[in-house]
Design a protein around this motif. Structure first.
Motif, mmCIF file in Angstrom:
data_model
loop_
_atom_site.group_PDB
_atom_site.id
_atom_site.type_symbol
_atom_site.label_atom_id
_atom_site.label_comp_id
_atom_site.label_asym_id
_atom_site.label_seq_id
_atom_site.Cartn_x
_atom_site.Cartn_y
_atom_site.Cartn_z
ATOM 1 N N ARG A 111 0.829 -1.205 0.000
ATOM 2 C CA ARG A 111 0.000 0.000 0.000
ATOM 3 C C ARG A 111 0.860 1.250 0.000
ATOM 4 O O ARG A 111 1.772 1.404 0.810
ATOM 5 C CB ARG A 111 -0.894 -0.011 1.245
ATOM 6 C CG ARG A 111 -1.677 1.266 1.484
ATOM 7 C CD ARG A 111 -2.944 1.303 0.663
ATOM 8 N NE ARG A 111 -3.820 2.352 1.160
ATOM 9 C CZ ARG A 111 -3.853 3.589 0.648
ATOM 10 N NH1 ARG A 111 -3.060 3.927 -0.342
ATOM 11 N NH2 ARG A 111 -4.674 4.494 1.155
ATOM 12 N N ARG A 112 0.576 2.177 -0.918
ATOM 13 C CA ARG A 112 1.203 3.497 -0.940
ATOM 14 C C ARG A 112 0.098 4.535 -0.998
ATOM 15 O O ARG A 112 -0.791 4.460 -1.842
ATOM 16 C CB ARG A 112 2.145 3.648 -2.136
ATOM 17 C CG ARG A 112 3.398 2.775 -2.033
ATOM 18 C CD ARG A 112 4.243 3.199 -0.845
ATOM 19 N NE ARG A 112 5.438 2.377 -0.686
ATOM 20 C CZ ARG A 112 5.520 1.316 0.085
ATOM 21 N NH1 ARG A 112 4.457 0.893 0.759
ATOM 22 N NH2 ARG A 112 6.644 0.643 0.193
ATOM 23 N N SER A 113 0.124 5.489 -0.092
ATOM 24 C CA SER A 113 -1.014 6.394 0.078
ATOM 25 C C SER A 113 -0.837 7.739 -0.611
ATOM 26 O O SER A 113 -1.812 8.469 -0.783
ATOM 27 C CB SER A 113 -1.277 6.635 1.569
ATOM 28 O OG SER A 113 -0.135 7.221 2.180
ATOM 29 N N ARG A 114 0.387 8.092 -1.011
ATOM 30 C CA ARG A 114 0.615 9.414 -1.572
ATOM 31 C C ARG A 114 1.442 9.307 -2.851
ATOM 32 O O ARG A 114 2.177 8.346 -3.077
ATOM 33 C CB ARG A 114 1.321 10.324 -0.566
ATOM 34 C CG ARG A 114 0.657 10.405 0.791
ATOM 35 C CD ARG A 114 1.398 11.322 1.722
ATOM 36 N NE ARG A 114 1.123 12.731 1.433
ATOM 37 C CZ ARG A 114 0.116 13.428 1.972
ATOM 38 N NH1 ARG A 114 -0.701 12.841 2.830
ATOM 39 N NH2 ARG A 114 -0.067 14.699 1.676
ATOM 40 N N SER A 115 1.323 10.341 -3.685
ATOM 41 C CA SER A 115 2.087 10.411 -4.923
ATOM 42 C C SER A 115 2.173 11.863 -5.360
ATOM 43 O O SER A 115 1.266 12.659 -5.104
ATOM 44 C CB SER A 115 1.414 9.574 -6.024
ATOM 45 O OG SER A 115 2.000 9.832 -7.276
ATOM 46 N N SER A 116 3.269 12.193 -6.017
ATOM 47 C CA SER A 116 3.408 13.549 -6.570
ATOM 48 C C SER A 116 3.312 13.548 -8.087
ATOM 49 O O SER A 116 3.316 14.607 -8.711
ATOM 50 C CB SER A 116 4.757 14.145 -6.157
ATOM 51 O OG SER A 116 5.814 13.354 -6.649
ATOM 52 N N THR A 117 3.208 12.376 -8.721
ATOM 53 C CA THR A 117 3.198 12.304 -10.180
ATOM 54 C C THR A 117 1.977 12.994 -10.774
ATOM 55 O O THR A 117 2.076 13.689 -11.776
ATOM 56 C CB THR A 117 3.249 10.837 -10.639
ATOM 57 O OG1 THR A 117 4.472 10.252 -10.182
ATOM 58 C CG2 THR A 117 3.201 10.739 -12.152
ATOM 59 N N GLU A 625 -2.684 -4.588 1.867
ATOM 60 C CA GLU A 625 -2.452 -5.666 2.815
ATOM 61 C C GLU A 625 -3.796 -6.153 3.339
ATOM 62 O O GLU A 625 -4.556 -5.393 3.941
ATOM 63 C CB GLU A 625 -1.562 -5.157 3.959
ATOM 64 C CG GLU A 625 -1.002 -6.232 4.850
ATOM 65 C CD GLU A 625 -0.049 -5.661 5.887
ATOM 66 O OE1 GLU A 625 0.940 -6.333 6.209
ATOM 67 O OE2 GLU A 625 -0.304 -4.537 6.377
ATOM 68 N N ILE A 626 -4.090 -7.432 3.119
ATOM 69 C CA ILE A 626 -5.358 -7.992 3.574
ATOM 70 C C ILE A 626 -5.320 -8.228 5.082
ATOM 71 O O ILE A 626 -6.236 -7.863 5.819
ATOM 72 C CB ILE A 626 -5.657 -9.297 2.820
ATOM 73 C CG1 ILE A 626 -5.725 -9.025 1.312
ATOM 74 C CG2 ILE A 626 -6.952 -9.932 3.317
ATOM 75 C CD1 ILE A 626 -5.882 -10.273 0.474
#
Length: 758
Positions: A111-117, A625-626
């Motif tokens: 899990r990744r919650s943030r992005s700048s793309t 993640e389950i």
């Protein structure tokens, strides 16, 4: 005349990307000392003779692969780059995006919650009104990924478009060609010419749909953004070795830590050495290193300097070819190209980025990038043309070299403000870039062989009178200015407005004919995105975006072409499930591409701007993640990409590379306590439907389902893994570029990795 008409067809299939390079950058107004800091590192790389000085010469004298010295590490060189140290060792970063980069060894979540793309500002993915998927380092390691094509198969609607003859990697998103970027800030065409190494990749972010507002001239498909590893504040070292089927060996090292007692200056160094064969009997060798320096000049100022150098020598392998409406009925391992025909590629990229915070709500990011790529192909025999009897293959002869060189500057200013109860994040940017490419060599038709006759084959030079020279260059200059406002009316209602103006000039010079074909264009690209959150963990979004890409070549009347324009509409929903551990993205989209350039059937050697192509579909992605230690990444895409208006190809023909259906499911579980602590397993299924290989839909390649599995042991300083790829031995085609470039996938292979950390 089309841009690459002076080049033989078998070279065009490898280098057609010369039509659309030059990613923009911009030159900012900064003080003299800062400018010197940005330029100093670049000048170090420019001190040697430039590739432009070498291309006009006779093809380079380079040794055969068996003449290249082998590194002292004999039969072992490993693939899987280690995850970063635990979050307890992670640097104290100023924002959540950088914290999100850290992977927890053995228990890291997907899990990744943030992005700048998507916005070029640090924004939660849940609050971004556009589809974006992130492939973290943990997935790359768990799946034993060495080439980025294996990472991107986890994203809905993304497919391998071409291997460029076993040299590079090009991808297709939602039916259209996609461009690659590095660190969402600076880029150049060299990022795809030679396949990037995964050794220094921290994560891969994929932004879907037209994205010209932030990324300039590009296709309406979206962008692939590679985010590289950053220096760590505590000493860290890891060395890994991988051995696999078909004599695959790879060694990597990852070193990081502070260089000063106060930690103001830190470094990161990733190194890789690879020596490998393949199931098609083609050998390759790669040396890669990527040093990074980070200097915290003060509490509000930071300077990063990064170099990547990749030296890759391997056999050019265009793959199989089409016979009738399908793939040639021959063994997928059969190589028709000369196994001695090496491509020698040398890629160097240097980037300097200065970040300064003027106030709590005002920051600036200024960067400069220099990149070059020099390629030599001293002697090649490759498939040229299959005769009407469908068994006699005329070989093509080719030798020469080519270069690519790019200088780009970019400046972003981010201002966070309030007007009453409304929050604003305003982005203002400037980009300036110059990109040069050139090629020179000779080609001709060689002898013929019987495709049903097993190798070895005889390769005969054509007579001197039947060898033809080619030579040309293109210089692309671009400028872009953009403005974006992320407006937050409340916690549950957000609006993104943006616009960009681009100008580009890209004349092509035929050095043999002494002619120059001008190509110029300018365009305004808008962006509108709306997001509503009916609950704290759910968002509904809609967006409208346009893209712009220059059109190269000229018509029979000499009239320059208009830029191609992409227009995209997207509706979707995002949700954080299971207490935020699992993230879901569902999207419906429609994209139209206008002003498409194709060859002029009435005037051979010229082009016409004939019509439109469109793509519409639905996509679903699940990542996270389950349960503690149990990770999942899954995707599904329905892609209806076709010609909607044309005067050469039938309307309704499907666009190549894009199947109607495709999807993936990968899951990994690790035991965190008890007698089996440290052990883990992973398994996945990757499915791709039938695809057409050209706009004429003259042939197709069958769909396939591939099954992978893995076994892990990760505890303390030890990290070991065995990856089983294509477990069922499925025979499949990875990509089909055109009739003489059909790339088969590898059969069942085993890859073992052993890593130690200090």
């Amino acid at each position: 005349m089309d841009l690459l008409d002076p080049v033989p067809r078998h070279l065009q299939c490898r280098r057609s990307r010369q039509k659309s390079f030059a990613r923009g950058g911009s030159l900012s107004m900064i003080d003299r000392n800062t400018l010197l800091l940005l330029a100093g590192g670049l000048l170090l790389l420019c001190a040697a003779p430039t590739p432009a000085q070498q291309v006009a010469a006779v093809p380079l004298e380079v040794p055969r692969l068996d003449q290249i010295p082998t590194a002292s590490t004999s039969a072992a060189h490993l693939a899987q780059q280690p995850a970063e140290p635990s979050q307890a060792q992670a640097p104290a970063q100023p924002d959540a995006e950088e914290l999100d980069e850290v992977t927890v060894t053995g228990t890291g979540t997907y899990r990744r919650s943030r992005s700048s793309t998507a916005t070029k500002t640090d924004t939660p993915i849940l609050d971004t009104p556009q589809s974006i998927q992130v492939i973290p380092r943990q997935v790359i390691e768990d799946q034993g990924t060495v080439r980025l094509r294996d990472a991107l198969r986890n994203v809905s609607g993304v497919y391998l478009q071409s291997t460029d003859g076993n040299i590079g990697e090009y991808f297709n998103i939602r039916g259209f060609s996609a461009r690659s970027y590095t660190n969402a800030f600076l880029s150049s065409g060299t990022d795809s010419l030679l396949s990037l190494d995964t050794a220094n990749i921290e994560r891969v972010e994929v932004l879907k749909g037209p994205s010209s507002v932030l990324f300039g001239r590009a296709e309406p498909s979206g962008v692939v953004n590679y985010v590289t590893k950053r220096p760590l504040p505590a000493p860290y070292a890891a060395v890994a070795f991988t051995a696999g089927s078909y004599n695959f060996y790879r060694t990597t090292a990852d070193l990081s830590g502070p260089l000063t007692s106060d930690g103001a200056l830190a470094y990161r160094l990733n190194v890789a050495y690879e020596d490998a064969n393949s199931f098609r009997g083609v050998q390759g060798r790669r040396v890669f290193f990527a040093p990074v320096l980070e200097w915290k000049i003060g509490p509000d100022t930071k300077l990063n300097f990064e170099i990547e150098h990749n030296r890759d020598n391997r056999v050019f392998d265009p793959g199989l070819f089409a016979v009738g409406t399908g793939v040639a009925p021959v063994p997928y391992s059969r190589l028709y190209a000369d196994p001695r025909g090496l491509i020698f590629g040398y890629a160097t990229r240097a980037t300097a980025v200065l970040e300064h915070r003027f106030a709590e709500n005002l920051t600036m990011r200024t960067g400069g990038r220099y990149a070059n790529y020099l390629e030599s192909f001293p002697l090649q025999f490759t498939p040229g043309e299959l005769l009407a009897d469908n068994r006699t293959l005329v070989l093509a002869y080719l030798e020469g070299n080519q270069f690519y060189e790019n200088v780009a500057f970019q400046n972003d200013l981010v201002w966070r403000a309030q007007t009453g109860s409304v929050d604003h994040t305003v982005l203002f940017g400037l980009e300036l870039s110059k990109f040069a490419t050139g090629f020179a060599g000779t080609f001709g038709s060689a002898n013929s062989i019987d495709i049903f006759q097993p190798p070895p084959y005889t390769y005969e030079f054509p007579p001197a009178s039947e060898r033809f020279p080619f030579m040309g260059n293109t210089t692309t200059s671009g400028f872009g200015v953009y403005l974006q406002d992320q407006i937050s009316f409340s916690d549950n209602l957000k609006l993104v407005l943006g616009g960009r103006y681009d100008t580009v000039s890209a004349p092509f010079t035929d050095l043999l004919a002494g002619t120059v074909n001008p190509s110029e264009g300018q365009a305004f690209s808008p962006r509108v995105g709306l997001l509503y959150k009916p609950a704290a963990n759910v968002s509904l979004f809609a967006n409208f975006n346009q893209s712009f890409a220059p059109s190269f070549g000229r018509s029979a009347t000499g009239t320059p072409f208009l830029p191609t324009r992409g227009t995209g509409y997207e509706l979707g929903a995002k949700a954080e499930l299971l207490g935020g551990r699992l993230f879901a993205n569902l999207a419906l989209y429609k994209i139209a591409k206008a002003n498409v350039v194709t060859r002029d059937p009435a005037n051979p050697g010229f082009s016409i701007q004939v019509g439109e192509q469109e793509s519409q579909g639905i996509e679903l992605d699940l990542t996270g993640e389950i349960l503690p230690g149990w990770n999942l990444i899954a995707s599904y895409a329905y892609t209806d990409a076709k010609i909607s208006r044309d005067n050469t190809f039938p309307v309704g023909n499907r666009l190549p590379t894009a199947p109607l259906h495709g999807g993936s499911l990968w899951s990994a579980y690790r035991v965190s306590e008890g007698a089996l602590a440290g052990w883990g397993v992973g398994a996945g299924v990757f499915a791709v439907g039938e695809r057409f290989g050209d706009l004429d839909n003259s042939f197709s390649v069958p769909g396939y389902t591939r099954v992978d599995a893995a076994l892990y042991y990760r505890r303390g300083w030890l990290n070991a893994a065995i990856n089983f790829k294509n477990l069922l031995g499925t025979q499949y085609i990875e990509a089909a570029t055109f009739r003489y470039a059909v790339h088969p996938g590898a059969p069942f292979t085993v890859q073992g990795t052993f890593e130690v950390r200090f």
